[in-house]
Motif scaffolding. Sequence first.
Motif, mmCIF file in Angstrom:
data_model
loop_
_atom_site.group_PDB
_atom_site.id
_atom_site.type_symbol
_atom_site.label_atom_id
_atom_site.label_comp_id
_atom_site.label_asym_id
_atom_site.label_seq_id
_atom_site.Cartn_x
_atom_site.Cartn_y
_atom_site.Cartn_z
ATOM 1 N N ASN A 96 0.631 -1.310 -0.020
ATOM 2 C CA ASN A 96 -0.114 -0.021 -0.054
ATOM 3 C C ASN A 96 0.695 1.301 0.016
ATOM 4 N N LEU A 97 0.481 2.396 -0.541
ATOM 5 C CA LEU A 97 1.077 3.591 -0.820
ATOM 6 C C LEU A 97 0.496 4.371 0.791
ATOM 7 N N PRO A 98 1.710 5.099 1.203
ATOM 8 C CA PRO A 98 1.026 5.950 2.286
ATOM 9 C C PRO A 98 -0.391 6.848 1.896
ATOM 10 N N LYS A 99 -1.178 7.134 2.930
ATOM 11 C CA LYS A 99 -2.424 7.639 2.536
ATOM 12 C C LYS A 99 -2.536 9.080 1.857
ATOM 13 N N THR A 100 -1.195 9.759 2.126
ATOM 14 C CA THR A 100 -0.842 11.183 1.661
ATOM 15 C C THR A 100 -0.436 11.073 0.083
ATOM 16 N N LEU A 101 -1.264 11.952 -0.528
ATOM 17 C CA LEU A 101 -0.944 12.180 -2.011
ATOM 18 C C LEU A 101 -0.308 13.439 -2.120
ATOM 19 N N HIS A 102 0.726 13.783 -2.727
ATOM 20 C CA HIS A 102 1.347 15.004 -3.106
ATOM 21 C C HIS A 102 0.518 15.533 -4.221
ATOM 22 N N CYS A 103 0.378 16.990 -4.199
ATOM 23 C CA CYS A 103 -0.332 17.553 -5.171
ATOM 24 C C CYS A 103 0.743 18.569 -5.603
ATOM 25 N N ARG A 104 1.230 18.787 -6.862
ATOM 26 C CA ARG A 104 1.983 19.966 -7.149
ATOM 27 C C ARG A 104 1.280 20.887 -7.916
ATOM 28 N N ILE A 105 0.909 22.119 -7.732
ATOM 29 C CA ILE A 105 0.028 23.072 -8.340
ATOM 30 C C ILE A 105 0.744 24.260 -8.525
ATOM 31 N N GLU A 106 0.843 24.460 -9.964
ATOM 32 C CA GLU A 106 1.736 25.682 -10.386
ATOM 33 C C GLU A 106 3.178 25.721 -9.683
ATOM 34 N N GLY A 107 3.699 24.569 -9.625
ATOM 35 C CA GLY A 107 5.071 24.413 -8.714
ATOM 36 C C GLY A 107 5.007 24.632 -7.324
ATOM 37 N N LYS A 108 3.886 24.737 -6.555
ATOM 38 C CA LYS A 108 3.896 24.667 -5.167
ATOM 39 C C LYS A 108 3.239 23.290 -4.707
ATOM 40 N N ASP A 109 3.777 22.785 -3.591
ATOM 41 C CA ASP A 109 3.367 21.306 -3.131
ATOM 42 C C ASP A 109 2.250 21.247 -2.024
ATOM 43 N N TYR A 110 1.269 20.664 -2.161
ATOM 44 C CA TYR A 110 0.335 20.499 -1.359
ATOM 45 C C TYR A 110 0.205 18.931 -1.032
ATOM 46 N N GLN A 111 -0.868 18.564 0.031
ATOM 47 C CA GLN A 111 -1.089 17.213 0.270
ATOM 48 C C GLN A 111 -2.380 16.837 0.250
ATOM 49 N N MET A 112 -2.800 15.745 -0.173
ATOM 50 C CA MET A 112 -4.300 15.253 -0.129
ATOM 51 C C MET A 112 -4.436 13.799 0.328
ATOM 52 N N LYS A 113 -5.585 13.393 0.801
ATOM 53 C CA LYS A 113 -5.789 12.180 1.203
ATOM 54 C C LYS A 113 -6.034 11.439 0.067
ATOM 55 N N LEU A 114 -5.483 9.998 -0.199
ATOM 56 C CA LEU A 114 -5.596 9.216 -1.344
ATOM 57 C C LEU A 114 -6.834 8.714 -1.417
ATOM 58 N N ASN A 115 -7.320 8.337 -0.358
ATOM 59 C CA ASN A 115 -8.737 7.412 -0.324
ATOM 60 C C ASN A 115 -9.994 8.685 -0.067
ATOM 61 N N ASN A 116 -9.781 9.725 -0.134
ATOM 62 C CA ASN A 116 -10.957 10.661 0.206
ATOM 63 C C ASN A 116 -10.745 11.879 -0.796
ATOM 64 N N PRO A 117 -11.378 11.566 -1.881
ATOM 65 C CA PRO A 117 -11.274 12.659 -2.945
ATOM 66 C C PRO A 117 -11.704 14.005 -2.570
ATOM 67 N N LEU A 118 -12.675 13.974 -1.523
ATOM 68 C CA LEU A 118 -13.037 15.483 -1.041
ATOM 69 C C LEU A 118 -12.045 16.272 -0.351
ATOM 70 N N THR A 119 -10.854 15.475 0.111
ATOM 71 C CA THR A 119 -9.936 16.550 0.497
ATOM 72 C C THR A 119 -9.404 17.445 -0.396
ATOM 73 N N LEU A 120 -9.750 17.078 -1.615
ATOM 74 C CA LEU A 120 -9.298 18.146 -2.602
ATOM 75 C C LEU A 120 -9.575 19.368 -2.428
ATOM 76 N N LEU A 121 -10.741 19.397 -1.856
ATOM 77 C CA LEU A 121 -11.602 20.697 -1.516
ATOM 78 C C LEU A 121 -10.867 21.478 -0.834
ATOM 79 N N LYS A 122 -10.182 20.890 0.380
ATOM 80 C CA LYS A 122 -9.134 21.447 1.233
ATOM 81 C C LYS A 122 -8.101 22.069 0.577
ATOM 82 N N VAL A 123 -7.347 21.530 -0.279
ATOM 83 C CA VAL A 123 -6.275 21.851 -1.203
ATOM 84 C C VAL A 123 -6.676 23.233 -1.939
ATOM 85 N N ILE A 124 -7.913 23.045 -2.325
ATOM 86 C CA ILE A 124 -8.335 24.307 -3.043
ATOM 87 C C ILE A 124 -8.716 25.415 -2.262
ATOM 88 N N SER A 125 -9.305 25.235 -1.029
ATOM 89 C CA SER A 125 -9.378 26.180 -0.363
ATOM 90 C C SER A 125 -8.211 26.978 0.325
#
Length: 469
Positions: A96-125
């Motif tokens: 298994n992968l760790p549950k945290t997925l890195h997101c690189r957005i316009e060159g800056k790094d954020y993290q979201m939960k792999l198994n909870n797509p709605l944590t994307l909303l937190k990244v967006i906020s």
Amino acid sequence: MPWRNVLRVFEGVGVMERDYDVTVIGSGIGGLCAGALLAKRGYRTLLVESLDRWGGRLSTVEKDGYKLPTGAILLHRDGPLENIYREVGADFEVVNLPKTLHCRIEGKDYQMKLNNPLTLLKVISDLEISGGKLARLGGSLAAEIGKKKIQQTLGKGTKNPFARGARLNFREWLMQYTDNEVLHKIFDAIIVAVLVCHSWELPASEFFSYMTALGALADAGIAPRGNVELIQGLVEAIKENGDAWLSSPVRQIMVRKGEAQGIVVEKEGRDVTVISKVVISDTGPKRTVDLAGSDNFSRKYLREIRMRLRAGPAMLVLAASDAPLLPENAHFMVISGARRLVCAGDIALLCPDLAPRGKHLSYYCGYPLNSLVPMEVEWEKTQCQRDLEEHFPDITKHGEILHMGVHDVDSDFPGARAWPGYDMPPETSIKNLYNIGEGVRATGWSGTNKAATTAREVADMVAKTLDRC
Ligand SMILES: Cc1cc2nc3c(=O)[nH]c(=O)nc-3n(C[C@H](O)[C@H](O)[C@H](O)COP(=O)(O)OP(=O)(O)OC[C@H]3O[C@@H](n4cnc5c(N)ncnc54)[C@H](O)[C@@H]3O)c2cc1C
């Protein structure tokens, strides 16, 4: 089993009697799953593969001590694929992968939960994007996913993504809330990475179905010693009640009076004719038509293939290095705002057996700007190379590119055989000839889980047909 098909195999001039019930063409994960399920349920099964290795786009090629994936790398736990492994008694060994997925957005790094797509909303906020109706976007996204969940529980999934009211593509749906291009690029990168088409090519309802299915899955992981070892259990399951032939390209699907009769396959330099009651093809709907001859299909079916089926291209880069190329502890990441790259993973960090001792093996996927025109290969490779150097600058110091593969829409192994919603039903207009694999419809699933879902559906249909005989 009430019905026992007597199969005749004509080899050269001699005739041999054998008792297969089903022939499966192609050992992609769809073919392996269908073959293993049917063999396990008591039907004599023959699987034939043209290459000298099993697995198609879920396989492994060895190079300089590295185990290189031929396509898929991330496999979901507890989904349709693992369920088939359980049913046939094969070992689904995935780390298994760790549950945290890195997101690189316009060159800056954020993290979201792999198994909870709605944590994307937190990244967006966290992006502090203002304007538009962003507050409503989160609520609407959650509501659409919730609606799908209820529909699926009641067995009312959207069968036809082109139905009235279901016609918005995802970009149009998002436009109702924001025209912010950074946000559009984030969603586009995610859609490209997991559904292999652009946000303006994807029916919005397909995105919500996928997010709903994804939310129900526990984890995702990687086969620790390579995909080809993971799929071996399915090959063994087939061999328990049938045969599996490598290096055996099928030349023809035989059709008589609108019914599939068997196959002609080249084996050890000779054409072998195999007569069987049911033929299942994992080669993609277009190749199936070529093998059976277009004259044998109804005009309606051929028209549907022409009008509906849309494949997705992809680029796969694999790099060896002495040091990690991804940010610290990033096993897998999604990249938004790059020229072509949409995801990257350090696969030997999680599974050291994939590389020689002390070495890293990293995996990158890219997608062209347009899925409808053939790729300009050298240009696309240059764009990928520039992304690699910009986002992973250590690649020039520590890295060596082992593979840069272009999976164009008309190649044997495209990124995807069909965009979600632009896929074909498993039944063809020829009796007892079925398609399985990623070109076939399976609402809410993509990649290997999609292929597995179609395999189960067809195995169930075939079992009913054979039991009636
Ligand atoms: C770059 C890339 C990355 C991907 N990443 C992921 C991922 O991380 N996770 C995921 O779930 N999915 C991923 N996918 C998608 C995944 O690989 C596919 O969905 C899955 O492997 C599809 O399997 P399939 O059953 O459609 O058959 P395929 O893999 O397409 O296999 C078809 C088989 O049929 C054989 N064949 C063709 N013609 C004949 C013939 N005439 N006679 C005999 N045999 C024949 C071929 O040799 C092949 O083995 C990725 C794909 C690509 C290209």
